[in-house]
Design a protein around this motif. Structure first.
Motif, PDB file in Angstrom:
ATOM      1  N   LEU A  40       0.859  -1.188   0.000  1.00  0.00           N
ATOM      2  CA  LEU A  40       0.000   0.000   0.000  1.00  0.00           C
ATOM      3  C   LEU A  40       0.892   1.233   0.000  1.00  0.00           C
ATOM      4  CD1 LEU A  40      -2.582  -1.071   2.734  1.00  0.00           C
ATOM      5  CD2 LEU A  40      -3.039  -0.828   0.291  1.00  0.00           C
ATOM      6  N   ASP A  41       0.385   2.299  -0.578  1.00  0.00           N
ATOM      7  CA  ASP A  41       1.104   3.565  -0.578  1.00  0.00           C
ATOM      8  C   ASP A  41       0.914   4.222   0.799  1.00  0.00           C
ATOM      9  OD1 ASP A  41       1.974   6.132  -0.856  1.00  0.00           O
ATOM     10  OD2 ASP A  41       0.746   6.615  -2.602  1.00  0.00           O
ATOM     11  N   PRO A  42       1.998   4.419   1.572  1.00  0.00           N
ATOM     12  CA  PRO A  42       1.847   4.990   2.914  1.00  0.00           C
ATOM     13  C   PRO A  42       1.106   6.324   2.916  1.00  0.00           C
ATOM     14  CG  PRO A  42       4.089   4.185   2.600  1.00  0.00           C
ATOM     15  CD  PRO A  42       3.413   4.078   1.264  1.00  0.00           C
ATOM     16  N   SER A  43       1.329   7.139   1.885  1.00  0.00           N
ATOM     17  CA  SER A  43       0.637   8.438   1.837  1.00  0.00           C
ATOM     18  C   SER A  43      -0.873   8.250   1.703  1.00  0.00           C
ATOM     19  CB  SER A  43       1.130   9.266   0.653  1.00  0.00           C
ATOM     20  OG  SER A  43       2.489   9.581   0.824  1.00  0.00           O
ATOM     21  N   MET A  44      -1.281   7.255   0.911  1.00  0.00           N
ATOM     22  CA  MET A  44      -2.717   7.004   0.766  1.00  0.00           C
ATOM     23  C   MET A  44      -3.317   6.554   2.100  1.00  0.00           C
ATOM     24  SD  MET A  44      -3.431   7.989  -2.118  1.00  0.00           S
ATOM     25  CE  MET A  44      -5.115   7.467  -2.393  1.00  0.00           C
ATOM     26  N   CYS A  45      -2.542   5.773   2.855  1.00  0.00           N
ATOM     27  CA  CYS A  45      -3.022   5.339   4.176  1.00  0.00           C
ATOM     28  C   CYS A  45      -3.192   6.544   5.102  1.00  0.00           C
ATOM     29  CB  CYS A  45      -2.052   4.342   4.798  1.00  0.00           C
ATOM     30  SG  CYS A  45      -1.900   2.847   3.816  1.00  0.00           S
ATOM     31  N   ALA A  46      -2.241   7.469   5.028  1.00  0.00           N
ATOM     32  CA  ALA A  46      -2.328   8.664   5.881  1.00  0.00           C
ATOM     33  C   ALA A  46      -3.489   9.555   5.449  1.00  0.00           C
ATOM     34  CB  ALA A  46      -1.017   9.431   5.827  1.00  0.00           C
ATOM     35  N   LEU A  47      -3.721   9.646   4.161  1.00  0.00           N
ATOM     36  CA  LEU A  47      -4.770  10.540   3.646  1.00  0.00           C
ATOM     37  C   LEU A  47      -6.171   9.979   3.848  1.00  0.00           C
ATOM     38  CD1 LEU A  47      -3.129  11.632   0.283  1.00  0.00           C
ATOM     39  CD2 LEU A  47      -3.894  13.185   2.086  1.00  0.00           C
ATOM     40  N   ASN A  48      -6.297   8.660   3.705  1.00  0.00           N
ATOM     41  CA  ASN A  48      -7.640   8.072   3.672  1.00  0.00           C
ATOM     42  C   ASN A  48      -7.869   6.989   4.712  1.00  0.00           C
ATOM     43  OD1 ASN A  48      -8.458   9.572   1.304  1.00  0.00           O
ATOM     44  ND2 ASN A  48      -7.005   8.292   0.197  1.00  0.00           N
ATOM     45  N   GLY A  49      -6.870   6.720   5.541  1.00  0.00           N
ATOM     46  CA  GLY A  49      -6.940   5.572   6.441  1.00  0.00           C
ATOM     47  C   GLY A  49      -8.035   5.655   7.483  1.00  0.00           C
ATOM     48  N   GLY A  50      -8.188   6.799   8.095  1.00  0.00           N
ATOM     49  CA  GLY A  50      -9.255   6.971   9.084  1.00  0.00           C
ATOM     50  C   GLY A  50      -8.963   6.394  10.445  1.00  0.00           C
ATOM     51  N   GLU A  51      -9.822   6.741  11.395  1.00  0.00           N
ATOM     52  CA  GLU A  51      -9.770   6.284  12.785  1.00  0.00           C
ATOM     53  C   GLU A  51      -8.503   6.700  13.532  1.00  0.00           C
ATOM     54  OE1 GLU A  51     -12.449   2.947  14.086  1.00  0.00           O
ATOM     55  OE2 GLU A  51     -11.178   1.945  12.606  1.00  0.00           O
ATOM     56  N   ASP A  52      -7.848   7.763  13.040  1.00  0.00           N
ATOM     57  CA  ASP A  52      -6.642   8.218  13.742  1.00  0.00           C
ATOM     58  C   ASP A  52      -6.977   9.041  14.988  1.00  0.00           C
ATOM     59  OD1 ASP A  52      -4.504   7.153  12.170  1.00  0.00           O
ATOM     60  OD2 ASP A  52      -5.076   8.538  10.583  1.00  0.00           O
ATOM     61  N   TYR A  53      -8.126   9.695  14.994  1.00  0.00           N
ATOM     62  CA  TYR A  53      -8.547  10.553  16.101  1.00  0.00           C
ATOM     63  C   TYR A  53      -7.515  11.606  16.467  1.00  0.00           C
ATOM     64  CZ  TYR A  53     -12.274   7.376  15.858  1.00  0.00           C
ATOM     65  OH  TYR A  53     -13.303   6.637  15.354  1.00  0.00           O
ATOM     66  N   GLU A  54      -6.793  12.066  15.447  1.00  0.00           N
ATOM     67  CA  GLU A  54      -5.950  13.240  15.631  1.00  0.00           C
ATOM     68  C   GLU A  54      -6.806  14.481  15.389  1.00  0.00           C
ATOM     69  OE1 GLU A  54      -3.039  13.242  16.822  1.00  0.00           O
ATOM     70  OE2 GLU A  54      -2.570  11.109  16.704  1.00  0.00           O
ATOM     71  N   LEU A  55      -6.257  15.649  15.743  1.00  0.00           N
ATOM     72  CA  LEU A  55      -6.971  16.900  15.501  1.00  0.00           C
ATOM     73  C   LEU A  55      -6.399  17.584  14.273  1.00  0.00           C
ATOM     74  CD1 LEU A  55      -7.225  18.178  19.176  1.00  0.00           C
ATOM     75  CD2 LEU A  55      -9.101  17.341  17.751  1.00  0.00           C
ATOM     76  N   LEU A  56      -7.279  18.126  13.448  1.00  0.00           N
ATOM     77  CA  LEU A  56      -6.892  18.873  12.254  1.00  0.00           C
ATOM     78  C   LEU A  56      -7.466  20.272  12.415  1.00  0.00           C
ATOM     79  CD1 LEU A  56      -5.712  18.753   9.318  1.00  0.00           C
ATOM     80  CD2 LEU A  56      -8.057  18.318   8.573  1.00  0.00           C
ATOM     81  N   PHE A  57      -6.609  21.296  12.287  1.00  0.00           N
ATOM     82  CA  PHE A  57      -7.098  22.654  12.530  1.00  0.00           C
ATOM     83  C   PHE A  57      -6.335  23.671  11.699  1.00  0.00           C
ATOM     84  CE2 PHE A  57      -3.495  23.644  15.269  1.00  0.00           C
ATOM     85  CZ  PHE A  57      -3.139  22.396  15.779  1.00  0.00           C
ATOM     86  N   THR A  58      -6.929  24.843  11.584  1.00  0.00           N
ATOM     87  CA  THR A  58      -6.255  25.939  10.877  1.00  0.00           C
ATOM     88  C   THR A  58      -5.814  26.987  11.890  1.00  0.00           C
ATOM     89  OG1 THR A  58      -8.435  26.921  10.494  1.00  0.00           O
ATOM     90  CG2 THR A  58      -7.474  25.646   8.692  1.00  0.00           C
ATOM     91  N   ILE A  59      -4.671  27.620  11.567  1.00  0.00           N
ATOM     92  CA  ILE A  59      -4.190  28.730  12.401  1.00  0.00           C
ATOM     93  C   ILE A  59      -3.779  29.894  11.495  1.00  0.00           C
ATOM     94  CG2 ILE A  59      -3.372  27.244  14.275  1.00  0.00           C
ATOM     95  CD1 ILE A  59      -0.485  27.784  13.222  1.00  0.00           C
ATOM     96  N   ALA A  60      -3.811  31.087  12.053  1.00  0.00           N
ATOM     97  CA  ALA A  60      -3.339  32.265  11.323  1.00  0.00           C
ATOM     98  C   ALA A  60      -1.839  32.119  11.075  1.00  0.00           C
ATOM     99  CB  ALA A  60      -3.616  33.522  12.146  1.00  0.00           C
TER     100      ALA A  60
END
Ligand code: ADP
Ligand code: MG
Length: 347
Positions: A277-297
């Protein structure tokens, strides 16, 4: 997977006996809990704060497989995935409510184990289990958890607050939970075919990411300490690509992600390679990581720069620029919200 060997039928206790037994396991810790289990409803004092409420349901055969998910871990995860949603609002979780559908193939000891996991999560995150419902189920185990949290109105972070050119930041690393699932599925298939004992050696990190994830309470605290307030935020349950698009869409923007920036743990990377598997695809679409994704100035970049728990993976662009993934050679691709279901079919 029930670890305790003695077996007491649920019918020996009955619904009320079971509820009493569960209620006896619960210890309250939150001052805002005025009444927990035992009346027609729990009583919660919001104390001038805004309340956030969220619910998630886990179904046997859809979200988990009891042949490899230990009940204690399943209970833990069922609570954590809900707390993750509360943290994603930049709020503090305070109470949870747990509804169970139990099939009679479950003994009392199994429910005890499930609850031990739930109550461990409650203790670790300082939340009270204040009620629930218990039914019998003819289609396997059902666990529905509702989490209640609170925050000062000015602290709550929505999905729709991102601005053009702001930085997109992710906590931790990605793709691990998905690779953990691949290992478990593979070993289950081997066991079904040959009866061979599962070989889980050397995969502790990704198995834990799948079976016993944590909610990023520590990141919320870190951001407070760094005096960075995200402008928009979401937790990663379906995969980075899908969640980045959610933030962009809600904020009326586009987004650009950079493949070379994706944080991937070395064990996730090597396991993905083993599975072709392509590791990047796993990171992009893998799911269930429960990390936070946010935007900052952009002005806040210096405050987070170099922090090992935070990675800038892209930035927001205007809506007309769309959702893009920039590969390691600088080529641009349309970013698609595959989520992990579609991803499973593709791989
Ligand atoms: P009702 O019939 O009024 O819904 P129940 O007998 O279902 O009342 O519930 C009695 C109390 O036990 C309530 O406080 C309820 O929230 C709690 N309760 C029921 N099932 C569970 C459970 N699985 N976990 C925790 N609390 C529960
Ligand atoms: Mg009830």
């Amino acid at each position: 997977m029930i670890e305790n060997s003695s077996r007491t039928e649920l019918s020996a206790l009955g619904e009320f006996g079971l509820i009493e037994r569960l209620a006896a396991m619960v210890q309250l810790q939150q001052p805002s809990t005025k009444k927990g289990i035992g009346d027609d409803a729990a009583v919660i004092d919001p104390d001038g704060m805004q309340q956030v409420v969220t619910t998630d349901m886990l179904l046997e055969g859809v979200h988990f497989d009891l042949s490899y998910a230990p009940l204690r871990h399943l209970g833990y995860k069922a609570i954590v995935v809900n707390l993750s949603d509360v943290y994603a609002m930049n709020a503090t979780p305070r109470q949870v409510i747990v509804a169970l559908g139990l099939s009679n193939r479950f003994p009392v000891e199994a429910v005890d184990e499930l609850y031990e996991g739930m109550l461990l999560a409650c203790r670790n995150y300082g939340v009270d289990l204040v009620g629930g419902d218990t039914c019998s189920s003819r289609s396997g185990l059902v666990i529905a958890v509702t989490a209640i949290g609170s925050a000062k109105p000015e602290d709550i972070v929505y999905r729709n607050g991102a601005k053009d050119k702001e930085l997109l930041v992710v906590s931790g690393d990605l793709g691990g939970a998905y690779m953990g699932l691949q290992i478990l599925e593979r070993e289950k298939a081997v066991f079904t075919e040959t009866g061979a004992q599962p070989d889980l050696e050397g995969h502790d990190y990704i198995l834990e990411r799948q079976l016993k994830p944590e909610a990023r309470k520590d990141i919320i605290e870190l951001l407070q300490k760094l005096e960075v307030k995200p402008t928009s935020m979401i937790d990663i349950s379906d995969g980075l690509a899908s969640e980045a698009i959610h933030l962009a869409r809600a904020s009326g923007l586009g987004v650009r992600l950079y493949d070379e920036k994706l944080p991937i743990d070395p064990t996730t990377y090597s396991t993905a390679r083993d599975f072709n598997l392509d590791p990047s695809m796993c990171a992009l679409n893998g799911g269930e990581d429960y990390e936070l994704l946010f935007t900052i100035a952009q002005a806040d970049y210096d405050k987070i720069k170099g922090n090992p728990s935070l990675t800038v993976v892209g930035h927001m662009v205007d809506a007309a620029s769309g959702y893009r993934l920039v590969d390691k050679q600088g080529g641009e691709h349309e970013l698609k919200a595959q989520g992990w279901d579609a991803f499973l079919q593709k791989s």
